[in-house]
Enzyme design. Sequence first.
Site, PDB file in Angstrom:
ATOM      1  N   ARG A  16       0.821  -1.210   0.000  1.00  0.00           N
ATOM      2  CA  ARG A  16       0.000   0.000   0.000  1.00  0.00           C
ATOM      3  C   ARG A  16       0.853   1.258   0.000  1.00  0.00           C
ATOM      4  O   ARG A  16       1.837   1.326   0.709  1.00  0.00           O
ATOM      5  CB  ARG A  16      -0.794   0.062   1.306  1.00  0.00           C
ATOM      6  CG  ARG A  16      -2.044  -0.743   1.343  1.00  0.00           C
ATOM      7  CD  ARG A  16      -3.074  -0.084   0.488  1.00  0.00           C
ATOM      8  NE  ARG A  16      -4.266  -0.901   0.529  1.00  0.00           N
ATOM      9  CZ  ARG A  16      -5.455  -0.442   0.929  1.00  0.00           C
ATOM     10  NH1 ARG A  16      -5.603   0.790   1.316  1.00  0.00           N
ATOM     11  NH2 ARG A  16      -6.491  -1.238   0.901  1.00  0.00           N
ATOM     12  N   HIS A 167       7.075  -6.942   8.838  1.00  0.00           N
ATOM     13  CA  HIS A 167       6.320  -6.310   9.926  1.00  0.00           C
ATOM     14  C   HIS A 167       5.537  -7.308  10.764  1.00  0.00           C
ATOM     15  O   HIS A 167       4.987  -6.943  11.790  1.00  0.00           O
ATOM     16  CB  HIS A 167       5.365  -5.252   9.350  1.00  0.00           C
ATOM     17  CG  HIS A 167       6.095  -4.051   8.827  1.00  0.00           C
ATOM     18  ND1 HIS A 167       6.202  -2.884   9.550  1.00  0.00           N
ATOM     19  CD2 HIS A 167       6.794  -3.862   7.692  1.00  0.00           C
ATOM     20  CE1 HIS A 167       6.928  -2.019   8.847  1.00  0.00           C
ATOM     21  NE2 HIS A 167       7.285  -2.589   7.716  1.00  0.00           N
ATOM     22  N   ASP A 369       1.165 -11.135  17.181  1.00  0.00           N
ATOM     23  CA  ASP A 369       1.334  -9.828  16.548  1.00  0.00           C
ATOM     24  C   ASP A 369       2.825  -9.585  16.337  1.00  0.00           C
ATOM     25  O   ASP A 369       3.617  -9.870  17.245  1.00  0.00           O
ATOM     26  CB  ASP A 369       0.771  -8.729  17.464  1.00  0.00           C
ATOM     27  CG  ASP A 369       0.142  -7.595  16.691  1.00  0.00           C
ATOM     28  OD1 ASP A 369       0.543  -7.369  15.541  1.00  0.00           O
ATOM     29  OD2 ASP A 369      -0.763  -6.932  17.240  1.00  0.00           O
ATOM     30  N   LEU A 373       1.802  -1.623  17.638  1.00  0.00           N
ATOM     31  CA  LEU A 373       2.097  -0.219  17.909  1.00  0.00           C
ATOM     32  C   LEU A 373       1.093   0.412  18.851  1.00  0.00           C
ATOM     33  O   LEU A 373       1.405   1.408  19.503  1.00  0.00           O
ATOM     34  CB  LEU A 373       2.131   0.563  16.588  1.00  0.00           C
ATOM     35  CG  LEU A 373       3.224   0.116  15.615  1.00  0.00           C
ATOM     36  CD1 LEU A 373       3.201   0.976  14.354  1.00  0.00           C
ATOM     37  CD2 LEU A 373       4.600   0.182  16.271  1.00  0.00           C
ATOM     38  N   VAL A 374      -0.103  -0.163  18.938  1.00  0.00           N
ATOM     39  CA  VAL A 374      -1.134   0.407  19.812  1.00  0.00           C
ATOM     40  C   VAL A 374      -0.614   0.443  21.256  1.00  0.00           C
ATOM     41  O   VAL A 374      -0.782   1.439  21.972  1.00  0.00           O
ATOM     42  CB  VAL A 374      -2.449  -0.397  19.699  1.00  0.00           C
ATOM     43  CG1 VAL A 374      -3.422  -0.022  20.802  1.00  0.00           C
ATOM     44  CG2 VAL A 374      -3.084  -0.152  18.332  1.00  0.00           C
ATOM     45  N   ALA A 375       0.072  -0.633  21.677  1.00  0.00           N
ATOM     46  CA  ALA A 375       0.612  -0.682  23.044  1.00  0.00           C
ATOM     47  C   ALA A 375       1.550   0.499  23.273  1.00  0.00           C
ATOM     48  O   ALA A 375       1.526   1.146  24.330  1.00  0.00           O
ATOM     49  CB  ALA A 375       1.361  -1.990  23.247  1.00  0.00           C
ATOM     50  N   LYS A 376       2.358   0.816  22.272  1.00  0.00           N
ATOM     51  CA  LYS A 376       3.354   1.877  22.409  1.00  0.00           C
ATOM     52  C   LYS A 376       2.696   3.257  22.354  1.00  0.00           C
ATOM     53  O   LYS A 376       3.077   4.172  23.086  1.00  0.00           O
ATOM     54  CB  LYS A 376       4.407   1.740  21.314  1.00  0.00           C
ATOM     55  CG  LYS A 376       5.118   0.387  21.399  1.00  0.00           C
ATOM     56  CD  LYS A 376       6.338   0.294  20.536  1.00  0.00           C
ATOM     57  CE  LYS A 376       7.068  -1.015  20.892  1.00  0.00           C
ATOM     58  NZ  LYS A 376       8.473  -1.000  20.533  1.00  0.00           N
ATOM     59  N   GLU A 377       1.698   3.384  21.473  1.00  0.00           N
ATOM     60  CA  GLU A 377       0.995   4.667  21.358  1.00  0.00           C
ATOM     61  C   GLU A 377       0.255   4.977  22.658  1.00  0.00           C
ATOM     62  O   GLU A 377       0.230   6.128  23.117  1.00  0.00           O
ATOM     63  CB  GLU A 377       0.005   4.618  20.178  1.00  0.00           C
ATOM     64  CG  GLU A 377       0.712   4.507  18.828  1.00  0.00           C
ATOM     65  CD  GLU A 377      -0.205   4.102  17.679  1.00  0.00           C
ATOM     66  OE1 GLU A 377      -1.439   4.031  17.880  1.00  0.00           O
ATOM     67  OE2 GLU A 377       0.301   3.853  16.568  1.00  0.00           O
TER      68      GLU A 377
END
Length: 738
Positions: A16, A167, A369, A373-377
């Site tokens: 993408r 990723h 996973d 990144l959600v954990a980090k955000e």
Amino acid sequence: MVESAKRGKLIVASNRLPVTVKRSQGRLQAGRSSGGLVAAMEPAMQRQGGIWIGWPGTQLKPDESLHVEGAGFDMEPVGLSPTEMKRFYHGFSNGVLWPLFHSLPERMQLDPKNWKTYEAINQRFADAIVEHLEDDDLVWIHDYHLALCPEFVRRARPDARIAFFLHIPFPPFDLFRILPNHHALLRGLLSSDLVGFHCPGYVSNFEDCVERLLGARVDRGNGEIEHGDRVARVAAFPLGIDYERYESAAREGPRPKRAPHEKIILGVDRLDYTKGIPERLRAYERMLELHPEMRGEVSFVQIAVPSREQVSEYQALKREIDELVGRINGRFGRSDWTPIRYIHRSIPGPKLSALYRDAAVALVTPLRDGMNLVAKEFVASQTDDPGVLLLSRMAGAAETMREALRVNPYNVEGVSEALHRALEMPLDEREARMRALQRRERRHDLGEWLDLFIARATEPRHSMRPVAKEDFESWLGAFTGKHRLAVFLDFDGTLAPIASHPSLVKIQDGMREVLALCGRRDDTDLAIVSGRGLADVRRMVDNDRFVYAGNHGLEIAGPGIESYQHPDIAHYERRAVELVAELERIDAEGAWVEAKGASLTFHFREVEAEEHEALAEMARSAIREAGFQARDALCAVEARPPIGWDKGHAVLHVLRTRYGPGWSESVRVIYAGDDETDEDAFRSLHGLGMTFRVGAATQPTRARRRLSDVNAVETMLRWIAERAPGRAFERPVSPTEP
Ligand code: ADQ
């Protein structure tokens, strides 16, 4: 060998583009693409500049170009038709690789047609990359959609500097080998100079796979993998986020008019079965069941961005979540309280930041996973009263985010207990955990990741330490044991370096010495299997203790066996004379024909490279017309009698006549060769012997292992010459003998 790396531009390729284009009333409108890859790479490209190659989300017309104002980098769209999307993106990438790499193989949907399209689209991306590629550029290819792309770029531009980052997780050997195309995928990735993963565990899974499936030499200490004549590096680069951006967005994010009465539990995910959303909902339900006092005191906000909606697995997941939310809300809801607020869409950045900031608990419980990144955000956005991060052990992020409450997402009971503990956690513990998490994420942020990756990807190339006798001890020691050895060796490119003309090929002194040593052992038999005529190869090697198989095995002679000549050979010898004359009429400076009796080789090594393919085609058709089999070799086309006899048959013939039909009991077989024609022997010996393909990694091989060059073969022969004595061969006794 050290090669310095200068810096050119950065060419990024991913499935993408960071923008998704939609056509509305005939006009193109660009929106932001969702997902972790874009979240990571967009800031990177804004900083670095360069070109991003990818699918724009819709088919552009030939006269349409993509220019996004203020992007800070160029974008090059790659077109995909609806059928290609179905096969390449939904079919193979997300229907096979995605579930398998997330250790969910039962969700795989295999269809050979999809693999073909996957190959074709990878080639299309490679073509787009090559079009923009200049010396000193760095090509950075992303993710499982484009695993073959490095190989296709390398074919077109052998010296290009290519890096790849995955990723998602790389699965363990036992799962990866389920993939029917596993060799091709590994070869594709290994064509990169650097292959990066999120975690050391994925690196070691990858190393296991290339070692066991390709037989590649792996230096785990230095993260280096030998792939034919090249070396690929592998390393873990745990991805970070743009910490400051999330932190300041949280500080500036909209504030609620009055603080909500309930504590918010937050889930933010792409709607994907790997994210463990149903399991998480059940854990929340269980917590409400076990702790009635929490009812009305907490509220679960689950945000799920729609993803891959055409795939049936995703449609089923959406239904499952809808039903679960309905059931739990129906079961516990009151007129003044809804247990779950489920939002099925993307949330704008500032609103998401405020949600992260105000949540008491983030439930990040994927079944598997790559990183997450959600954990980090969430951690970066916790600027107020510190909340608690509940994190799945199966997320790459859990390897470093030790202060989170780490849970097994499959264990509903365990997650529900941890959730209760998080909700009740005293301030000092929450503070200690959150501050430690924040310090780490601030330090190891996206900028650091980018610097480390690019620095590593542009490091000077160097060779791996040469293969040593110890390597052969570990590959061959247990296999050979005390057995007698039958060693089969191709000649050109295996025992002697290729030269511009076959008559100039010469065995080096070290090789000659070690061949003589092997020949003197009475527990070792050597046979030379060559495409050259028998007399020619025998003269070249010049050791009368060896068996020789010339003309790809059509003629065989040597000690311990009766001389053999294929019965049809005389017939084809006569016809080959005419074919030689025919091929000699092909007019090209530097091309010539090697007559070898019943077979022949048309050579064009000395002709300009751009003429090679046309010449090969001319030769192939003349050969076929004359009733011979045409076979491509290194800068040559060979004509062989179509009599179903090849190097593989020759090897089995030698083994049977020399050691009897039960030969596999009494001898251990080793075969090394560098040519396409040696593949016949690799196939015949599959499961019966140890096989080595020598030379460049440009061709797939059936051999068990690869060796870089003639020197590696010499080291192997030295190991054979010096190994502990084996048993002398006992001729098999037939049951009728007294
Ligand atoms: P993803 O599977 O997409 O990424 P993740 O790392 O969590 O998973 O990234 C999701 C991104 O999308 C985050 O930046 C998040 O803020 C955003 N997002 C999610 N839901 C959203 C919503 N409703 N509204 C707005 N934004 C939302 C893949 C791998 C991961 C790996 C990343 C990066 O699966 O394991 O961490 O790539 O390498």
